[in-house]
Design a protein around this motif. Structure first.
Motif, short mmCIF file in Angstrom:
data_model
loop_
_atom_site.label_atom_id
_atom_site.label_comp_id
_atom_site.label_asym_id
_atom_site.label_seq_id
_atom_site.Cartn_x
_atom_site.Cartn_y
_atom_site.Cartn_z
N GLY A 26 9.43 6.45 8.50
CA GLY A 26 9.63 5.49 7.48
C GLY A 26 8.15 5.02 6.81
O GLY A 26 8.07 4.79 5.68
N ALA A 27 7.01 4.86 7.76
CA ALA A 27 5.86 4.76 7.24
C ALA A 27 5.30 5.97 6.39
O ALA A 27 4.71 5.70 5.60
N GLY A 28 5.64 7.24 6.84
CA GLY A 28 5.47 8.31 6.00
C GLY A 28 5.94 8.23 5.01
O GLY A 28 5.26 8.59 3.72
N ASP A 29 7.12 7.80 4.59
CA ASP A 29 7.95 7.74 3.55
C ASP A 29 7.11 6.85 2.45
O ASP A 29 6.96 6.89 1.35
N VAL A 30 6.73 5.62 2.94
CA VAL A 30 6.11 4.56 2.26
C VAL A 30 4.68 5.14 1.76
O VAL A 30 4.40 4.95 0.63
N LEU A 31 4.13 5.98 2.55
CA LEU A 31 2.66 6.53 2.16
C LEU A 31 2.90 7.36 0.91
O LEU A 31 2.20 7.42 0.21
N LEU A 32 3.99 8.34 1.23
CA LEU A 32 4.10 9.05 -0.08
C LEU A 32 4.47 8.55 -1.21
O LEU A 32 4.12 9.07 -2.25
N GLN A 33 5.14 7.48 -1.20
CA GLN A 33 5.71 6.63 -2.46
C GLN A 33 4.25 6.05 -3.03
O GLN A 33 4.08 6.06 -4.27
N ASP A 34 3.41 5.63 -2.03
CA ASP A 34 2.24 4.93 -2.41
C ASP A 34 1.22 6.26 -3.27
O ASP A 34 0.70 5.84 -4.17
N ILE A 35 1.29 7.29 -2.73
CA ILE A 35 0.32 8.41 -3.18
C ILE A 35 0.93 8.76 -4.81
O ILE A 35 0.40 8.87 -5.72
N ALA A 36 2.55 9.03 -4.66
CA ALA A 36 3.05 9.18 -5.77
C ALA A 36 2.77 8.38 -7.23
O ALA A 36 2.37 8.63 -8.21
#
Length: 782
Positions: free
Chosen positions: A387-397
């Motif tokens: 879940g944290a990895g998904d949030v990080l990817l969204q922030d990068i995007a």
């Protein structure tokens, strides 16, 4: 009700099969009631009279009471929603009594008020149940219900009321015609309820059956009353008992309590909605157009109803087309975009790359692909969860997208990889864009509502000129190669794909293409480099086995090239097993030529080999085939393997240790191994990385640091320490002073073939240690 679901229940396809189960006693009771009602109905037809009328009223009253109180006795919840249904049934009870005509109000009498009140309450109940379920199809349902009502009204007018449109019977005829119209309206709401809940259960089916019977009976009475045919045709009053029976069966069935709950299954009845709408909307229009008009009023009513019906159908068609367009748009967006980040997905990116390259060739403008891969992204998932990895990817995007222009395509290529496609006229312009992207990672990235993590990207940039003939795959391959080069150079940087990298990439591709054939044909050879110990490092301890490959077309291929490729292609296990067996066989030959000596052989083991279920058995077979004991072999594992180790790796190492085989950490000091690693893994020797040895003569702190490492290892019971990459006498002298027990490097011998080592052993002096001749000062070849 039973806990198990019989097979016949599943075969019938109800969405909630548990709700339709009846006990055998309940089945018998319901069948008995149906037989009694059928008998009363038949007797009323055959022998009408006061006694049969009384029996008819008593039977109808019992069935209506069952309809009124059945759901509440079954425990239907929430109760306020079912009060309307109960009241609807109770309104039918007074209608069974004779009422004087003096209570009539115009064309309406008391019975009409009771019946229409019952319809209104039933309508309210169905609406409350549907609203509880909720659906995005609410406007469509209201429109369909209205269209069906107008259609039935048009059919009843054309069929029954038009002939008396200009007479005194019209007011009462309108009242009679309202009954079948109300039946259809309630029936449409029942169908809608079944669609919303995701399935039709027995209770709803019985309710629709009751409405169907009432529709035909009400239509019959409307026609006979208006056309003054009552008395000419048989009285169908007793037929209403069948409708009341269906109402009672619906209200007393166990599935009635689930009418207001979602069934959880796919809608198997939605396909019948279209034909039903055609029956109740288009057919009346055709009927009205075919029947001759009887007067001005008839024409006005028909034109009004037909116009209204066509308008409703037009609105319905417009809504449907708009919904289809929206659904197609959403479907296309889902097919071309990543659901997590909302960016363009891989398939859509490839189409866009090919399109832009073709357009660039026609417009004399170049294109650039920027390939971005997050460094150590796995650490985020392993530490804080996916879940944290998904949030990080969204922030990068979101961060990177804010730095890009309107003509730039930003896509998630897969996992933690992103690709930027941009038109450009120069490599410098593409690198500036890559630097701006790199700046997005200067601030920590969000991994939760109140937490952040600093992450670096490795970025590869590839530019294609308009005159170049390349495909999208080739352009991405160049950017990927540049990204991999950025990782090799230390990560967190941008690398441009140039001619030197292109040459290496082509060479690597050629090596990869011939690698499988070389392994299958056992084209790899073995070389051994001595490991020395004892006083002044004059005693031969053993050799490290090194894989070598000389290809007929490519020439000598470095292990630094073919070993990573073998790991990428999944061939390292096969290659490693072959080299392990060869090393054991060559050691056996060398021991036979060196009586009185018992040197060991060290073999590098890849992570893929250790994870093989039969790895321990492979080691045993290799030793057994060479006639060697377990102590003759030492397995070298790299520090990088220790990061992703699992229970299987530890168990395999412990098993080989139990049979006497040594386990050595290779390249110790390159930055991965920790004290916890040394304490937990079954290790008996360590090889100091060449980077530590290179600093001995140029860094005053290096000797103290190496001495501290040796002392630490000794305190942990690890006394077998080998210094790799020893190239100068000064390094050798310092290592002796620091107490390093063993050394390896070109100062003491270059890697040699087993054949040359055998020849050297035969030429050695009697009683002397056979060692390889010293080599000129050069970089160690591992």
């Amino acid at each position: 009700m039973t806990a198990a679901t019989p097979s016949h229940t599943r075969r019938r396809g109800f969405a909630d099969p548990q709700a339709r189960l009846l006990s055998p006693r309940a089945r018998v009771a319901r069948l008995t009631i149906a037989v009694v009602v059928a008998a009363v109905t038949l007797c009323t037809f055959v022998a009408p009279g006061n006694d049969m009328e009384t029996l008819h009223c008593v039977t109808a009253g019992c069935l209506i009471l069952a309809f009124s109180f059945g759901p509440l006795l079954r425990g239907a919840q929430p109760r306020p929603r079912w009060v309307a249904q109960m009241a609807s049934g109770l309104c039918l009870l007074p209608a069974l009594l004779p009422w004087p005509s003096t209570l009539a109000l115009g064309p309406f009498d008391t019975l009409d008020f009771l019946y229409f009140t019952s319809y209104a309450l039933l309508f309210t109940w169905l609406v409350l149940l549907s609203r509880r379920l909720g659906s995005e199809r609410g406007p469509y349902t209201a429109l369909d219900a209205l269209a069906a009502t107008v259609g039935v009204a048009l059919g009843v007018w054309t069929w029954a009321l038009a002939p008396v449109a200009n007479g005194a019977l019209l007011p009462s005829g309108l009242v009679w015609a309202a009954y079948p119209v109300a039946d259809v309206l309630v029936f449409v709401l029942c169908v809608h309820l079944g669609l919303r809940r995701g399935g039709f259960n027995p209770a709803l089916n019985w309710l629709m059956a009751a409405l169907t019977v009432q529709f035909f009976l009400d239509g019959y009475y409307a026609y006979t009353e208006v056309m003054l045919l009552r008395g000419r045709l048989p009285d169908a009053e007793a037929g209403y008992l069948v409708s009341y029976l269906c109402l009672a069966l619906a209200a007393t069935h166990p599935s009635v309590v689930q009418l207001g709950t979602y069934a959880g299954g796919p809608d198997k009845h939605r396909s019948g909605r279209g034909p039903a709408l055609i029956l109740f909307t288009i057919s009346p229009v055709l009927l009205a157009a075919a029947v001759q008009v009887t007067g001005i009023l008839d024409m006005v009513v028909r034109v009004t109803l037909i116009t209204l019906q066509l308008a409703l159908l037009f609105v319905r068609l417009s809504w449907t087309m708009a919904a289809l367009t929206q659904a197609e748009t959403q479907s296309h967006h889902r097919a071309t975009h990543d659901p997590l980040t909302g960016l363009v997905n891989r398939a859509s990116l490839m189409e866009e790359i090919d399109r832009r390259i073709k357009f660039a060739a026609e417009s004399s403008h170049g294109s650039a692909a920027i390939y971005l891969d997050c460094d150590n992204f796995k650490y985020v998932n392993d530490t804080w969860g996916h879940g944290a990895g998904d949030v990080l990817l969204q922030d990068i995007a979101s961060r990177v997208k804010a730095r890009l222009g309107p003509d730039v395509v930003f896509a998630r290529f897969g996992g933690d990889e992103f690709v930027i496609l941009t038109p450009t006229d120069s490599a410098a312009e593409a690198m500036k864009l890559a630097d701006r992207v790199l700046e997005c990672f200067q601030e920590p990235l969000r991994i939760g509502p109140h937490s952040a993590h600093r992450l670096s990207p490795s970025i590869g940039v590839a530019v294609v000129a308009p005159e170049e003939s390349v495909t999208g795959d080739e352009l991405l391959g160049r950017a990927d190669a540049a990204m991999y080069e950025a990782k090799q150079l230390g990560r967190g940087r941008c690398v441009l794909f140039g001619e030197e990298l292109a040459t290496r990439t082509r060479y690597t591709a050629a090596v990869g293409a011939r690698l499988h054939e070389a392994i299958s044909n056992k084209s790899f050879t073995l070389q051994l480099q001595p490991i020395m110990g004892g006083t002044n490092y004059t005693r031969l301890i053993g050799w490290e086995s090194l894989a070598r490959w000389r290809d007929p077309e490519l020439g000598e291929v470095s292990p630094k090239v073919f070993i990573p490729l073998a790991e990428q292609h999944g061939l390292i296990g096969e290659l490693g097993d072959f080299m392990l067996r060869q090393a054991c066989l060559e050691l056996a030959r060398l021991r036979a030529a060196m009586p009185g000596h018992a040197p060991q052989v060290s073999v590098n083991i890849s992570p893929a080999q250790l994870l093989q279920p039969d790895f321990v058995q492979t080691v045993r077979e290799a030793l057994s085939a060479a006639g060697l004991a377990g102590g003759a072999l030492k397995l070298e594992i790299t520090e990088t393997l220790l990061i992703d180790r699992g229970a299987g790796v530890v168990e395999a190492l412990e098993e080989v240790r139990r049979q006497g085989t040594g386990v050595c950490i290779d390249d110790f000091g390159s930055g991965y191994a920790t004290l916890e690693t040394l304490l937990r893994l079954p290790i008996d020797s360590v090889k100091l990385d060449k980077s530590l040895i290179d600093r001995l003569c140029i860094d005053d702190a290096a000797p103290r640091q190496i001495r501290a490492v040796i002392d630490l290892l000794a305190s942990l019971g690890i006394h077998n320490v080998v210094a790799e990459g020893v190239e100068t006498p000064q390094q050798s002298q310092l290592l002796q002073q620091l107490g390093c027990p063993m050394v390896q490097g070109w100062l003491y011998g270059r890697p040699m073939s087993p054949h040359d080592l055998l020849a050297s052993a035969q030429l050695s002096a009697q009683g002397g240690d056979p060692v390889a001749s010293p080599a000129p000062n050069a970089a160690a070849d591992g």
